[in-house]
Design a protein around this motif. Structure first.
Motif, PDB file in Angstrom:
ATOM      1  N   TRP A  49       4.017 -19.109   2.897  1.00  0.00           N
ATOM      2  CA  TRP A  49       4.161 -18.913   1.463  1.00  0.00           C
ATOM      3  C   TRP A  49       2.456 -17.568   1.242  1.00  0.00           C
ATOM      4  O   TRP A  49       2.818 -16.488   0.563  1.00  0.00           O
ATOM      5  CB  TRP A  49       3.625 -19.471   0.419  1.00  0.00           C
ATOM      6  N   SER A  50       1.604 -18.058   2.258  1.00  0.00           N
ATOM      7  CA  SER A  50       0.142 -17.187   2.359  1.00  0.00           C
ATOM      8  C   SER A  50       0.724 -15.696   2.988  1.00  0.00           C
ATOM      9  O   SER A  50       0.533 -15.188   1.948  1.00  0.00           O
ATOM     10  CB  SER A  50      -0.258 -17.795   2.856  1.00  0.00           C
ATOM     11  N   ARG A  51       1.391 -15.764   3.657  1.00  0.00           N
ATOM     12  CA  ARG A  51       2.046 -13.965   3.930  1.00  0.00           C
ATOM     13  C   ARG A  51       2.681 -13.388   2.732  1.00  0.00           C
ATOM     14  O   ARG A  51       2.476 -12.613   2.234  1.00  0.00           O
ATOM     15  CB  ARG A  51       2.991 -13.848   5.020  1.00  0.00           C
ATOM     16  N   GLU A  52       3.414 -13.897   1.946  1.00  0.00           N
ATOM     17  CA  GLU A  52       4.253 -13.573   0.491  1.00  0.00           C
ATOM     18  C   GLU A  52       3.040 -12.996  -0.204  1.00  0.00           C
ATOM     19  O   GLU A  52       3.190 -11.813  -0.457  1.00  0.00           O
ATOM     20  CB  GLU A  52       5.380 -14.802   0.353  1.00  0.00           C
ATOM     21  N   VAL A  53       2.329 -14.043  -0.286  1.00  0.00           N
ATOM     22  CA  VAL A  53       1.032 -13.614  -1.403  1.00  0.00           C
ATOM     23  C   VAL A  53       0.584 -12.150  -0.265  1.00  0.00           C
ATOM     24  O   VAL A  53      -0.240 -11.513  -1.481  1.00  0.00           O
ATOM     25  CB  VAL A  53       0.117 -14.819  -1.329  1.00  0.00           C
ATOM     26  N   LEU A  54       0.167 -12.271   0.519  1.00  0.00           N
ATOM     27  CA  LEU A  54      -0.334 -10.923   1.297  1.00  0.00           C
ATOM     28  C   LEU A  54      -0.266  -9.670   0.807  1.00  0.00           C
ATOM     29  O   LEU A  54      -0.874  -9.432   0.697  1.00  0.00           O
ATOM     30  CB  LEU A  54      -1.337 -11.436   2.519  1.00  0.00           C
ATOM     31  N   LYS A  55       1.365 -10.047   1.080  1.00  0.00           N
ATOM     32  CA  LYS A  55       1.997  -8.549   0.809  1.00  0.00           C
ATOM     33  C   LYS A  55       1.492  -8.196  -0.846  1.00  0.00           C
ATOM     34  O   LYS A  55       1.485  -6.867  -0.862  1.00  0.00           O
ATOM     35  CB  LYS A  55       3.040  -9.117   0.872  1.00  0.00           C
ATOM     36  N   TYR A  56       1.725  -9.219  -1.717  1.00  0.00           N
ATOM     37  CA  TYR A  56       1.705  -8.728  -3.616  1.00  0.00           C
ATOM     38  C   TYR A  56       0.702  -8.481  -3.524  1.00  0.00           C
ATOM     39  O   TYR A  56       0.058  -7.586  -4.165  1.00  0.00           O
ATOM     40  CB  TYR A  56       2.184  -9.844  -3.682  1.00  0.00           C
ATOM     41  N   PHE A  57      -0.545  -9.422  -2.775  1.00  0.00           N
ATOM     42  CA  PHE A  57      -2.030  -8.817  -3.089  1.00  0.00           C
ATOM     43  C   PHE A  57      -2.653  -7.964  -2.476  1.00  0.00           C
ATOM     44  O   PHE A  57      -3.275  -6.975  -2.940  1.00  0.00           O
ATOM     45  CB  PHE A  57      -2.792  -9.943  -2.565  1.00  0.00           C
ATOM     46  N   ILE A  59      -0.592  -4.957  -1.761  1.00  0.00           N
ATOM     47  CA  ILE A  59      -0.025  -3.843  -2.861  1.00  0.00           C
ATOM     48  C   ILE A  59      -1.036  -3.417  -3.973  1.00  0.00           C
ATOM     49  O   ILE A  59      -1.454  -2.059  -4.283  1.00  0.00           O
ATOM     50  CB  ILE A  59       1.040  -3.933  -3.143  1.00  0.00           C
ATOM     51  N   PHE A  60      -1.602  -4.958  -4.338  1.00  0.00           N
ATOM     52  CA  PHE A  60      -2.275  -4.794  -5.974  1.00  0.00           C
ATOM     53  C   PHE A  60      -3.555  -4.534  -5.949  1.00  0.00           C
ATOM     54  O   PHE A  60      -4.545  -3.414  -6.120  1.00  0.00           O
ATOM     55  CB  PHE A  60      -2.654  -6.580  -6.203  1.00  0.00           C
ATOM     56  N   PHE A  61      -4.219  -4.776  -4.026  1.00  0.00           N
ATOM     57  CA  PHE A  61      -5.958  -3.916  -3.677  1.00  0.00           C
ATOM     58  C   PHE A  61      -5.501  -2.493  -3.419  1.00  0.00           C
ATOM     59  O   PHE A  61      -6.095  -1.935  -3.733  1.00  0.00           O
ATOM     60  CB  PHE A  61      -5.675  -5.046  -2.048  1.00  0.00           C
ATOM     61  N   SER A  62      -4.184  -2.671  -3.051  1.00  0.00           N
ATOM     62  CA  SER A  62      -4.118  -1.056  -2.463  1.00  0.00           C
ATOM     63  C   SER A  62      -3.944   0.076  -3.072  1.00  0.00           C
ATOM     64  O   SER A  62      -5.086   0.899  -3.576  1.00  0.00           O
ATOM     65  CB  SER A  62      -3.010  -0.553  -1.588  1.00  0.00           C
ATOM     66  N   ILE A  63      -3.433  -0.040  -4.907  1.00  0.00           N
ATOM     67  CA  ILE A  63      -3.497   0.075  -5.939  1.00  0.00           C
ATOM     68  C   ILE A  63      -4.611   0.479  -7.100  1.00  0.00           C
ATOM     69  O   ILE A  63      -5.436   1.391  -7.031  1.00  0.00           O
ATOM     70  CB  ILE A  63      -1.962  -0.024  -6.481  1.00  0.00           C
ATOM     71  N   THR A  64      -5.377  -0.640  -6.308  1.00  0.00           N
ATOM     72  CA  THR A  64      -6.587  -0.817  -7.451  1.00  0.00           C
ATOM     73  C   THR A  64      -7.494   0.103  -6.425  1.00  0.00           C
ATOM     74  O   THR A  64      -8.196   0.253  -7.440  1.00  0.00           O
ATOM     75  CB  THR A  64      -7.345  -2.834  -7.409  1.00  0.00           C
ATOM     76  N   THR A  65      -7.754  -0.214  -5.564  1.00  0.00           N
ATOM     77  CA  THR A  65      -9.040   1.002  -4.868  1.00  0.00           C
ATOM     78  C   THR A  65      -8.423   2.044  -4.768  1.00  0.00           C
ATOM     79  O   THR A  65      -9.614   2.346  -4.975  1.00  0.00           O
ATOM     80  CB  THR A  65      -8.479   0.432  -3.274  1.00  0.00           C
TER      81      THR A  65
END
Length: 147
Positions: A49-57, A59-65
């Motif tokens: 579950w943590s690894r899945e959250v990491l994938k989505y987060f 992507i979110f972090f990259s786009i936001t940055t």
């Protein structure tokens, strides 16, 4: 004749007690193995579950940055870069949980607490006993029968 019969019964009872003890031990060992297997499966699910959250987060972090950096450059306001700092902490935590050593450090800390801070693990009013459970059951039974 009675002595031989009594001796035979005692031997049979002793064999039966040994069998029951062996059976109880085998059942307990099976329960322990099953509980450990269930714990390992739950931990594996948490890591997955943590690894899945990491994938989505991630992507979110990259786009936001990218957008925050572009906004800071376009408007010449470095304040736009501030949200990247807390977001990077969250990203690092998720990475450490999914792929790093966070779980091992947590396990080590838990073992240390179990060894050195046992008093913090005590239940209020101590361990539950059969007598306290029976007392609570009787009181609850009275409560329902009185109504």
């Amino acid at each position: 004749m009675g002595f031989v019969f009594s001796k035979s019964m005692n031997e049979n009872m002793k064999i039966q007690q040994e069998f029951m003890l062996m059976n109880a031990r085998l059942q307990l060992e099976r329960q322990l193995v099953m509980q450990n297997d269930m714990r390992e499966r739950q931990m594996a699910m948490q890591i997955a579950w943590s690894r899945e959250v990491l994938k989505y987060f991630g992507i979110f972090f990259s786009i936001t940055t990218v957008f925050l950096t572009a906004g800071a450059m376009k408007r010449k306001k470095p304040a736009f870069l501030f949200p990247i700092v807390p977001l990077s902490f969250i990203l690092t935590y998720q990475y450490d949980l999914g792929y790093g050593t966070l779980l091992q450090r947590m396990k080590d800390e838990a073992e240390d607490i179990l060894e050195t801070e046992k008093n913090k693990l005590q239940l209020p009013k101590g361990m539950i006993t059969f007598e306290s459970l029976e007392k609570a059951r009787r009181e609850q039974s009275k409560f329902f029968t009185d109504k």
